[in-house]
Design an enzyme around this catalytic site. Structure first.
Site, PDB file in Angstrom:
ATOM      1  N   HIS A 167      24.521 -28.270  25.332  1.00 32.09           N
ATOM      2  CA  HIS A 167      25.235 -26.366  25.854  1.00 32.09           C
ATOM      3  C   HIS A 167      23.881 -25.687  26.022  1.00 32.09           C
ATOM      4  O   HIS A 167      23.720 -25.000  25.607  1.00 32.09           O
ATOM      5  CB  HIS A 167      26.422 -26.619  25.075  1.00 32.09           C
ATOM      6  N   SER A 288       0.007 -12.791  35.517  1.00 33.63           N
ATOM      7  CA  SER A 288       0.572 -11.462  36.889  1.00 33.63           C
ATOM      8  C   SER A 288      -0.061 -10.253  37.521  1.00 33.63           C
ATOM      9  O   SER A 288      -1.058  -9.896  36.515  1.00 33.63           O
ATOM     10  CB  SER A 288       2.173 -10.729  35.938  1.00 33.63           C
ATOM     11  N   LYS A 294       1.374 -10.874  30.771  1.00 32.08           N
ATOM     12  CA  LYS A 294       1.762 -12.329  31.060  1.00 32.08           C
ATOM     13  C   LYS A 294       0.880 -13.004  31.607  1.00 32.08           C
ATOM     14  O   LYS A 294       0.032 -12.794  31.547  1.00 32.08           O
ATOM     15  CB  LYS A 294       2.738 -11.791  32.582  1.00 32.08           C
ATOM     16  N   GLU A 301       7.230 -24.167  37.180  1.00 33.82           N
ATOM     17  CA  GLU A 301       7.893 -23.595  38.289  1.00 33.82           C
ATOM     18  C   GLU A 301       7.788 -24.311  39.267  1.00 33.82           C
ATOM     19  O   GLU A 301       8.476 -24.983  39.653  1.00 33.82           O
ATOM     20  CB  GLU A 301       8.255 -22.006  38.282  1.00 33.82           C
TER      21      GLU A 301
END
Ligand code: ARG
Length: 474
Positions: A167, A288, A294, A301
């Protein structure tokens, strides 16, 4: 617009132009043409045609000399395609007719003998089978490489403790190697699914002609042997009508992408500042354009994102095939782009996933610190009480109370004094402290397949044996 084509002084509309009075509307021509994508089958188409031409000559359907000329012409065409001089033409619809038209340009009338006892319906099925035979083998090799990466990282981190979740809540400590081997075994089943689907790819459809077979005395076994096929399609209508071998591949590819997307998602979560468990190498991350601090997990992804393309290909082709009566319909031309796209996507994802895993670093200090007050050894306290004679249900209740007490006091289980333990259950003794470390928790789980180092070592050995065996089979 005059869409007439000339070769060797003969004027023709299309290769099938005989029964037509007018030329194809330019819109319809563009709409039906598949050459923009099925050119990718040129090697398979030529190999299939060479095998077919040799068979026609062997069976006396054409002369030996004609067979020789066809084979030479086809080889010339392959060279033209590979050195970029081949004139691809949309008006010839697809790769099959582009090659056949060029053959007739090169050889004259004899070029027109190649299509004896054949139809594009069995020809395209043959091309796709040949194409898939190669591609599935390449995919299997890439899956094996990924499995190898997992095994070698698992060996390297055999004893590294890592949080296990259910979970997405801290559950029980595991070895990092146990995590990696979990993915290994998923990918092993994917590999086996691809191996299995190779059996249905290894079937030879040529000789079905349009749908009913042919009156010419052909030798399908000879064609199959030349092209290295293990089996023939036993029914000519089946041979030209099904695409289940592609669907099977797409289904296996979809399941594999589902697995890859889960691995990608783990890495994305684990590398976030909130989790801080792993660090992706710079070489597999991007920055970024606005936020200088970043480092984004774009590679992971995109693996996650590209999963949708492969699922889409599977559902798309299932939908194309659903309720199609026998035999061939041009609907089936829609099998190619999505199959090609799924193969390219899967192969790219497999390659980057291996690279990403090879260069992944663990934040070992942060991982060790994260076990403080995470209560992930709570089950070990319950199991300890079971060993002291308590029924598991009661033990569960006791440890629940202990955790609640800890939460109220702002403590971890490991911070409790023996008196505090005993206030809740008198069966708890001094030896509890040996039980409630992440290391002890992991070491205790010696059941087959469990996360104890010995058990994971066994998994790694099994994994290595499997890889070694399969590598030899290529
Ligand atoms: N380009 C077609 C395909 O990809 C080849 C077979 C065409 N056959 C036909 N009778 N139109 O399926």
């Amino acid at each position: 617009m005059n869409r007439t084509v000339r070769w060797k002084g003969v004027q023709t509309l299309k290769l099938w132009g005989g029964r037509f009075k007018t030329s194809t509307d330019v819109l319809a021509e563009g709409f039906t043409s598949s050459i923009s994508f099925d050119w990718r089958l040129y090697r398979q188409d030529i190999a299939g045609s060479i095998a077919h031409a040799k068979m026609l000559a062997k069976c006396g359907i054409i002369t030996q000399e004609e067979g020789r000329q066809l084979v030479e012409g086809l080889k010339t065409i392959q060279k033209e395609i590979e050195n970029g001089t081949f004139p691809f033409r949309q008006e010839y619809e697809d790769i099959h007719m582009n090659i056949e038209a060029r053959l007739t340009e090169l050889l004259g009338e004899v070029g027109g003998k190649l299509h004896t006892a054949r139809s594009r319906n069995d020809q395209v099925a043959l091309d796709m089978h040949l194409f898939m035979k190669e591609q599935v083998a390449e995919v299997r090799q890439l899956v094996l490489e990924l499995m190898e990466t997992l095994v070698s990282r698992a060996e390297e981190h055999l004893e590294t403790i890592f949080p296990g979740y259910t979970h997405l809540q801290r559950a029980q400590p595991v070895l990092f190697s146990q995590y990696l081997m979990a993915y290994f075994f998923m990918f092993k089943r994917d590999y086996e699914r691809f191996s299995d689907c190779q059996k249905r790819t290894d079937m030879m459809p040529l000789g079905a002609a349009a749908l009913a077979g042919t009156p010419h005395p052909i030798d399908r076994e000879y064609v199959a042997a030349q092209l290295g096929f293990g089996q023939l399609y036993e029914n000519s209508m089946d041979a030209v009508s099904d695409r289940d071998f592609l669907l099977e591949f797409l289904a296996a590819a979809s399941i594999m992408m589902m697995h890859l997307s889960r691995l990608a998602e783990e890495l994305i979560i684990w590398s976030s500042q909130e989790f801080g468990l792993v660090e992706m190498d710079d070489s597999f991350s991007t920055g970024s354009s606005i936020m200088p601090q970043k480092k984004n997990p774009d590679v992971a992804e995109l693996i996650r994102g590209k999963t949708g393309r492969v699922f889409g290909s599977l559902v798309g082709l299932l939908t194309v095939m659903k309720a199609l009566p026998l035999a061939y319909h041009t609907d089936m031309q829609e099998d190619k782009e999505r199959t090609f796209d799924a193969i390219d996507t899967l192969k790219n994802c497999l390659k980057v996933a291996s690279g990403m895993l090879r260069s992944l670093r663990l934040q070992e200090d942060a991982i060790a610190a994260s076990f403080k007050r995470d209560y992930s050894v709570a089950t070990d306290v319950a199991d300890y009480l079971v060993r002291k004679g308590r029924p598991f249900r009661r033990a569960h209740e006791v440890v629940g109370k202990l955790v609640l007490y800890c939460l109220e006091e702002g403590k971890g289980l490991e911070d409790l004094s023996l008196e505090e333990f005993q206030k809740i259950d008198s069966a708890i003794q001094e030896d509890i402290y040996q039980v409630i470390t992440p290391e002890a928790s992991v070491r205790a789980r010696r059941s087959t397949g469990g996360t104890a180092p010995g058990s994971v070592r066994k998994q790694i050995e099994l994994g290595k044996e499997f890889i070694g065996r399969e590598k030899k089979s290529f």
